[in-house]
Design an enzyme around this catalytic site. Sequence first.
Site, PDB file in Angstrom:
ATOM      1  CB  SER A 156      19.941-109.394  54.896  1.00 41.96           C
ATOM      2  OG  SER A 156      20.795-108.671  54.009  1.00 41.96           O
ATOM      3  CE1 TYR A 212      22.487-107.357  59.642  1.00 39.36           C
ATOM      4  CE2 TYR A 212      22.864-107.828  57.321  1.00 39.36           C
ATOM      5  CZ  TYR A 212      22.089-107.264  58.320  1.00 39.36           C
ATOM      6  OH  TYR A 212      20.920-106.628  58.001  1.00 39.36           O
TER       7      TYR A 212
END
Lengths: 77, 245
Positions: free
Chosen positions: B139, B152
């Site tokens: 990401s 995350y």
Amino acid sequence: MSDIADRVRKIVVEHLGVEEDKVTENASFIDDLGADSLDTVELVMAFEEEFGIEIPDDAAETIQTFGDAVKFISEAS
Amino acid sequence: MFDLTGKAALVTGASGGLGGAIARALHGAGATVGLSGTREAPLEALAADLGERAHVLPCNLSDRAAVESLPKAAAAAMGSVDILVNNAGITRDGLMMRMTDQQWDEVMEVNLGSAMRLSRGVLRGMMKARWGRIVNISSIVGVTGNPGQANYAAAKAGMIGFSKSLAAEVASRGITVNSVAPGFITTAMTDALGDAQKSALLAAVPAGRMGEADEIAAAVLYLASAEAAYVTGATLHVNGGMAML
């Protein structure tokens, strides 16, 4: 014993592409037969499949030469 | 353009928007696909829609034993696993001062731990075949960071370091390991954002729009192809210019 040695030698010759007469008792996979660290992992995998045995990581680390491999497999199988 | 005929691909998180699009793209290029995810109904629906060459392989990625057995189940269903796409991911957002060990551990386990375990599980077959593709869906926040997403972002950054290390280990065996780092993509994960958050985020995207799942899938398809054989350890950023890295 000799049967095991022959089968181990065949795997080493095929995998590392070396001459059969180079695969001697004290031949080191890395120093004498040109294996890299990944080759040694692959050889152990091939031994496991050929002989239907499990070779734990700590034992795999002790298998440095053709003779080591034959000895370990003879004792394990 | 890319032909994956005869290749078998395992895609995690295929019950989600991104994973579903990735599975469709690989399948559309001729690959047999193994659809993995926790929710069986959407996997079955996707498999039914794809028709032939689609296998449903449910797996809860927070269950280590289930993760360990997934590569074997996939190889049994498809004959081999030539392509692995570690796409599954969860969020457990929270500011660091309030983040619990559980929030941290769950994200690490599912997003990073499962990628490692599945990669390890498929390597033997790929090493023997002297061909393999592992594509890890990272990401943009793994590179830029994001407040409220320390867990995350750490897991996604971890995937990139993991990919590079594994890429170096197995490059000589015809196996490539790459990451795709999506930016702001239309999925259920971003649907959860409020309108104010969305417009603030969009202001930072030079392309002026959110990305579509298909645009991530196209990047995965390229990295999975024979044509990308010389690309390994790379991170392909697909983010509309949000971060030019």
